[in-house]
Enzyme design. Structure first.
Site, PDB file in Angstrom:
ATOM      1  N   ARG A   1       0.821  -1.236   0.000  1.00 37.14           N
ATOM      2  CA  ARG A   1       0.000   0.000   0.000  1.00 37.14           C
ATOM      3  C   ARG A   1       0.843   1.270   0.000  1.00 37.14           C
ATOM      4  NH1 ARG A   1      -3.208  -3.066   3.690  1.00 37.14           N
ATOM      5  NH2 ARG A   1      -4.935  -4.010   2.552  1.00 37.14           N
TER       6      ARG A   1
ATOM      7  N   LYS B   1       3.156  11.035 -12.019  1.00 36.56           N
ATOM      8  CA  LYS B   1       2.266  10.155 -12.790  1.00 36.56           C
ATOM      9  C   LYS B   1       2.972   8.822 -12.956  1.00 36.56           C
ATOM     10  CE  LYS B   1      -0.616  13.153 -15.581  1.00 36.56           C
ATOM     11  NZ  LYS B   1      -0.934  13.572 -16.963  1.00 36.56           N
TER      12      LYS B   1
ATOM     13  N   GLU C   1       9.374  16.529 -25.897  1.00 40.69           N
ATOM     14  CA  GLU C   1       8.714  17.001 -24.658  1.00 40.69           C
ATOM     15  C   GLU C   1       9.287  18.359 -24.234  1.00 40.69           C
ATOM     16  OE1 GLU C   1       6.085  15.563 -23.578  1.00 40.69           O
ATOM     17  OE2 GLU C   1       6.226  13.366 -23.541  1.00 40.69           O
TER      18      GLU C   1
ATOM     19  N   LYS D   1       7.608  22.234 -15.524  1.00 37.91           N
ATOM     20  CA  LYS D   1       6.766  21.130 -15.067  1.00 37.91           C
ATOM     21  C   LYS D   1       6.458  21.261 -13.585  1.00 37.91           C
ATOM     22  CE  LYS D   1       5.405  16.482 -15.366  1.00 37.91           C
ATOM     23  NZ  LYS D   1       5.459  15.205 -16.041  1.00 37.91           N
TER      24      LYS D   1
ATOM     25  N   GLU E   1      -4.312  16.998 -12.083  1.00 45.40           N
ATOM     26  CA  GLU E   1      -4.830  17.292 -13.420  1.00 45.40           C
ATOM     27  C   GLU E   1      -6.324  17.601 -13.437  1.00 45.40           C
ATOM     28  OE1 GLU E   1      -2.792  15.144 -16.568  1.00 45.40           O
ATOM     29  OE2 GLU E   1      -4.667  15.080 -17.679  1.00 45.40           O
TER      30      GLU E   1
ATOM     31  N   ARG F   1      -2.781  21.157 -15.539  1.00 39.92           N
ATOM     32  CA  ARG F   1      -1.840  20.072 -15.851  1.00 39.92           C
ATOM     33  C   ARG F   1      -2.170  19.391 -17.178  1.00 39.92           C
ATOM     34  NH1 ARG F   1       1.109  15.617 -11.945  1.00 39.92           N
ATOM     35  NH2 ARG F   1       2.245  14.647 -13.655  1.00 39.92           N
TER      36      ARG F   1
ATOM     37  N   ASN G   1      -0.302  17.750 -21.873  1.00 37.39           N
ATOM     38  CA  ASN G   1      -0.614  16.682 -22.831  1.00 37.39           C
ATOM     39  C   ASN G   1      -0.755  17.188 -24.251  1.00 37.39           C
ATOM     40  OD1 ASN G   1      -0.643  14.490 -21.035  1.00 37.39           O
ATOM     41  ND2 ASN G   1      -2.614  15.182 -20.249  1.00 37.39           N
TER      42      ASN G   1
ATOM     43  N   HIS H   1      -0.525  14.767 -27.112  1.00 37.84           N
ATOM     44  CA  HIS H   1      -0.561  13.408 -26.571  1.00 37.84           C
ATOM     45  C   HIS H   1      -1.830  12.645 -26.945  1.00 37.84           C
ATOM     46  CE1 HIS H   1       2.867  14.901 -24.374  1.00 37.84           C
ATOM     47  NE2 HIS H   1       2.998  13.808 -23.655  1.00 37.84           N
TER      48      HIS H   1
ATOM     49  N   HIS I   1      -0.753   9.346 -28.313  1.00 39.59           N
ATOM     50  CA  HIS I   1      -1.060   8.058 -27.683  1.00 39.59           C
ATOM     51  C   HIS I   1      -1.805   7.146 -28.660  1.00 39.59           C
ATOM     52  CE1 HIS I   1      -0.728   9.646 -23.255  1.00 39.59           C
ATOM     53  NE2 HIS I   1       0.436   9.418 -23.801  1.00 39.59           N
TER      54      HIS I   1
ATOM     55  N   HIS J   1       7.544   7.171 -27.690  1.00 37.28           N
ATOM     56  CA  HIS J   1       6.562   8.100 -27.129  1.00 37.28           C
ATOM     57  C   HIS J   1       6.793   9.524 -27.669  1.00 37.28           C
ATOM     58  CE1 HIS J   1       3.870   9.948 -24.234  1.00 37.28           C
ATOM     59  NE2 HIS J   1       4.838  10.774 -23.882  1.00 37.28           N
TER      60      HIS J   1
HETATM   61  P1  NAD Z   1      12.209   4.313 -22.368  1.00 37.54           P
HETATM   62  O1  NAD Z   1      12.058   4.272 -20.925  1.00 37.54           O
HETATM   63  O2  NAD Z   1      11.672   3.185 -23.171  1.00 37.54           O
HETATM   64  O3  NAD Z   1      13.748   4.530 -22.709  1.00 37.54           O
HETATM   65  C1  NAD Z   1      14.128   4.605 -24.040  1.00 37.54           C
HETATM   66  C2  NAD Z   1      15.239   3.584 -24.380  1.00 37.54           C
HETATM   67  O4  NAD Z   1      16.477   4.085 -23.902  1.00 37.54           O
HETATM   68  C3  NAD Z   1      15.055   2.239 -23.735  1.00 37.54           C
HETATM   69  O5  NAD Z   1      15.517   1.246 -24.610  1.00 37.54           O
HETATM   70  C4  NAD Z   1      15.974   2.319 -22.521  1.00 37.54           C
HETATM   71  O6  NAD Z   1      16.401   1.076 -22.043  1.00 37.54           O
HETATM   72  C5  NAD Z   1      17.123   3.095 -23.084  1.00 37.54           C
HETATM   73  N1  NAD Z   1      17.910   3.845 -22.141  1.00 37.54           N
HETATM   74  C6  NAD Z   1      17.526   4.449 -21.001  1.00 37.54           C
HETATM   75  N2  NAD Z   1      18.537   5.166 -20.499  1.00 37.54           N
HETATM   76  C7  NAD Z   1      19.600   4.984 -21.314  1.00 37.54           C
HETATM   77  C8  NAD Z   1      20.925   5.485 -21.332  1.00 37.54           C
HETATM   78  N3  NAD Z   1      21.330   6.377 -20.433  1.00 37.54           N
HETATM   79  N4  NAD Z   1      21.750   5.082 -22.311  1.00 37.54           N
HETATM   80  C9  NAD Z   1      21.317   4.235 -23.276  1.00 37.54           C
HETATM   81  N5  NAD Z   1      20.062   3.746 -23.328  1.00 37.54           N
HETATM   82  C10 NAD Z   1      19.220   4.131 -22.354  1.00 37.54           C
HETATM   83  O7  NAD Z   1      11.512   5.634 -22.984  1.00 37.54           O
HETATM   84  P2  NAD Z   1      11.443   7.132 -22.472  1.00 37.54           P
HETATM   85  O8  NAD Z   1      11.368   7.942 -23.691  1.00 37.54           O
HETATM   86  O9  NAD Z   1      12.446   7.439 -21.458  1.00 37.54           O
HETATM   87  O10 NAD Z   1      10.033   7.173 -21.737  1.00 37.54           O
HETATM   88  C11 NAD Z   1       8.845   6.947 -22.429  1.00 37.54           C
HETATM   89  C12 NAD Z   1       7.789   6.513 -21.449  1.00 37.54           C
HETATM   90  O11 NAD Z   1       7.566   7.572 -20.516  1.00 37.54           O
HETATM   91  C13 NAD Z   1       6.459   6.213 -22.074  1.00 37.54           C
HETATM   92  O12 NAD Z   1       5.962   5.016 -21.551  1.00 37.54           O
HETATM   93  C14 NAD Z   1       5.580   7.376 -21.650  1.00 37.54           C
HETATM   94  O13 NAD Z   1       4.241   7.022 -21.518  1.00 37.54           O
HETATM   95  C15 NAD Z   1       6.181   7.746 -20.334  1.00 37.54           C
HETATM   96  N6  NAD Z   1       5.956   9.138 -19.930  1.00 37.54           N
HETATM   97  C16 NAD Z   1       5.511   9.346 -18.681  1.00 37.54           C
HETATM   98  C17 NAD Z   1       5.324  10.637 -18.231  1.00 37.54           C
HETATM   99  C18 NAD Z   1       4.895  10.870 -16.818  1.00 37.54           C
HETATM  100  O14 NAD Z   1       4.589  12.010 -16.481  1.00 37.54           O
HETATM  101  N7  NAD Z   1       4.914   9.877 -15.978  1.00 37.54           N
HETATM  102  C19 NAD Z   1       5.592  11.719 -19.069  1.00 37.54           C
HETATM  103  C20 NAD Z   1       6.068  11.463 -20.354  1.00 37.54           C
HETATM  104  C21 NAD Z   1       6.244  10.148 -20.782  1.00 37.54           C
HETATM  105  N1  GLY Z   2       3.412  14.227 -19.037  1.00 40.16           N
HETATM  106  C1  GLY Z   2       2.171  14.751 -18.574  1.00 40.16           C
HETATM  107  C2  GLY Z   2       2.098  15.013 -17.118  1.00 40.16           C
HETATM  108  O1  GLY Z   2       2.986  14.726 -16.368  1.00 40.16           O
HETATM  109  O2  GLY Z   2       1.113  15.513 -16.664  1.00 40.16           O
END
Ligand code: NAD
Ligand code: GLY
Length: 377
Positions: free
Chosen positions: A120, A142, A184, A226, A236, A240, A244, A247, A251, A264
């Site tokens: 939890r 998030k 982003e 941010k 949100e 917030r 998006n 997005h 998405h 992404h």
């Molecule tokens: P990812 O986590 O898939 O990383 C991209 C690639 O880079 C992967 O293959 C990873 O293993 C590799 N990698 C990571 N660090 C590395 C490094 N230092 N050197 C070499 N390779 C490395 O993708 P991302 O773009 O980081 O994140 C995308 C995800 O984030 C999506 O799922 C999206 O929905 C989410 N997201 C979440 C929020 C939020 O607010 N929580 C905001 C934007 C995106």
């Molecule tokens: N990436 C959108 C949010 O964090 O709200």
């Protein structure tokens, strides 16, 4: 090192940004009451940075359970999440055992959700290693996983205790992943920070060539934007949603193409062009504005043409967006460059026109990075 704060009262937390921070475990030590953490990472990041982090933790007398997951957006699901719970239970991790996410946004989102739900709720620490994660996903709380029917559909708001963005980790990031993070970064300029957008127009080449100072500036300015938005509207209910931009379309591209086939940030780039086109059709921004936006994404080597899933598929996928209210789609659109709004009443004929025009059509005179193939994943 630069430190910013996400101001959320007694849940406020610092974002540390700088070179070589992975070696500075003292920055997280205060959140580890019993000298034990669980590090969640993946098969790509572990060989690069896990040993370094473990050594730094050992130097301040912290031991770790290590959970190494398969790499990829296609693994951001309940099966992989269960692997985290399995490891935590097998190793008898307790409520005092923080989870550390070491990786990109996929690892950050999944680990955060595991932290929100295991016993939890256990403390959570973000060590983002992609540009996208350093400028966006590691900040704001998030967390979640994908569902076969929709992106990030299962999750929780759960804030980390601290974010440690070591810019040295970006040295090993592939070029297309760096570009995905820049999508982003551009977003913040478009929705609320025109001077930053102008800075990006001047400094895009420096970012692409990984100039340390430029990257640090872009990360800090993005996190500042941010942090302000999240502090004003953590869950949100208003502002917030502006984060998006692009997005809703993005998405739909990601899930329509099969998770993992479009990054992404790539979906966000093409999706932002669609949102800009729709904003123009609403009579808010000009064709020159749309062109200016498109050119910036092109300079970042991001796709500006969406895949042709067909309007009906787009409408179906966008109908599952988290912003849907009372069955009505809501879009983040641009009133002008640097000022975004959430708009519920978008005439269907305008939306359909955007879907026709922006998908897999080469824009005359501009180089397209379209990917017309369908059906992967
Ligand atoms: P990812 O986590 O898939 O990383 C991209 C690639 O880079 C992967 O293959 C990873 O293993 C590799 N990698 C990571 N660090 C590395 C490094 N230092 N050197 C070499 N390779 C490395 O993708 P991302 O773009 O980081 O994140 C995308 C995800 O984030 C999506 O799922 C999206 O929905 C989410 N997201 C979440 C929020 C939020 O607010 N929580 C905001 C934007 C995106
Ligand atoms: N990436 C959108 C949010 O964090 O709200």
């Amino acid at each position: 090192m630069q430190t910013l704060t996400v101001g959320l009262g007694d849940r406020s937390y610092p974002i540390h940004i700088g070179k070589g921070l992975l070696a500075h475990a003292e920055l997280i030590q205060m959140h580890v009451p019993r000298g034990r953490v669980a590090i969640v990472t993946n098969t790509t990041v572990a060989p690069l940075y896990l040993e370094k982090l473990k050594r730094a933790l050992q130097n301040v007398a912290i031991s770790s359970v290590n959970v190494i997951l398969p790499d990829g957006e296609e693994y951001k699901n309940s099966e992989t999440l269960n692997l985290i719970y399995d490891a935590l239970l097998k190793n008898r991790c307790e409520r005092t055992t923080p989870l550390i996410a070491l990786g990109g946004g996929v690892i950050g989102d999944m680990t955060g959700y595991a932290a929100a739900t295991y016993l939890r709720g256990v403390p959570f620490i973000q060590i983002p290693t992609t540009l996208l994660a350093q400028v966006d996903s590691s900040v704001g709380g998030k967390t979640g996983i994908n569902h076969p029917l929709g992106k990030n559909m299962i999750g929780a708001f759960y804030q980390p205790r601290v974010v440690l963005a070591d810019t040295d980790t970006l040295d090993t990031l592939p070029d297309n992943e760096l570009a995905a993070g820049i999508a982003e970064v551009i977003k913040y300029g478009l929705i609320r920070d025109l001077p930053f957008l102008e800075w990006l127009e001047k400094n895009m080449n420096k970012l692409l060539s990984r100039d340390t100072e430029a990257l640090q500036y872009a990360i800090a300015r993005s996190c500042q934007n941010k942090a302000e938005v999240v502090a004003a509207d953590e869950r949100e209910s208003g502002e917030r949603a502006l984060l998006n931009l692009g997005h809703t379309f993005g998405h739909a591209i990601e899930s329509g193409m099969g998770y993992g086939n479009w990054l992404h940030g790539e979906g966000v780039a093409a999706g932002t062009i669609m949102a800009s086109d729709l904003s123009q059709r609403m009579g808010w921004i000009s064709a020159q504005d749309v062109n200016r936006i498109r050119m910036l994404f092109e300079r970042a080597k991001l796709p500006v043409v969406a895949p042709d899933l067909g309007p009906d598929k787009y409408l179906e996928l966008m109908g599952l967006d988290k912003k849907v209210e009372g069955g009505k789609m809501r879009f983040v659109l641009l009133k002008k460059i640097g000022h975004a709004v959430v708009q519920a009443d978008v005439p269907m004929e305008l939306l359909k026109k955007t879907l026709q025009v922006c998908c897999a059509v080469t824009v005359p005179g501009l180089q397209s990075t379209q990917r017309p193939t369908l059906g992967g994943g």
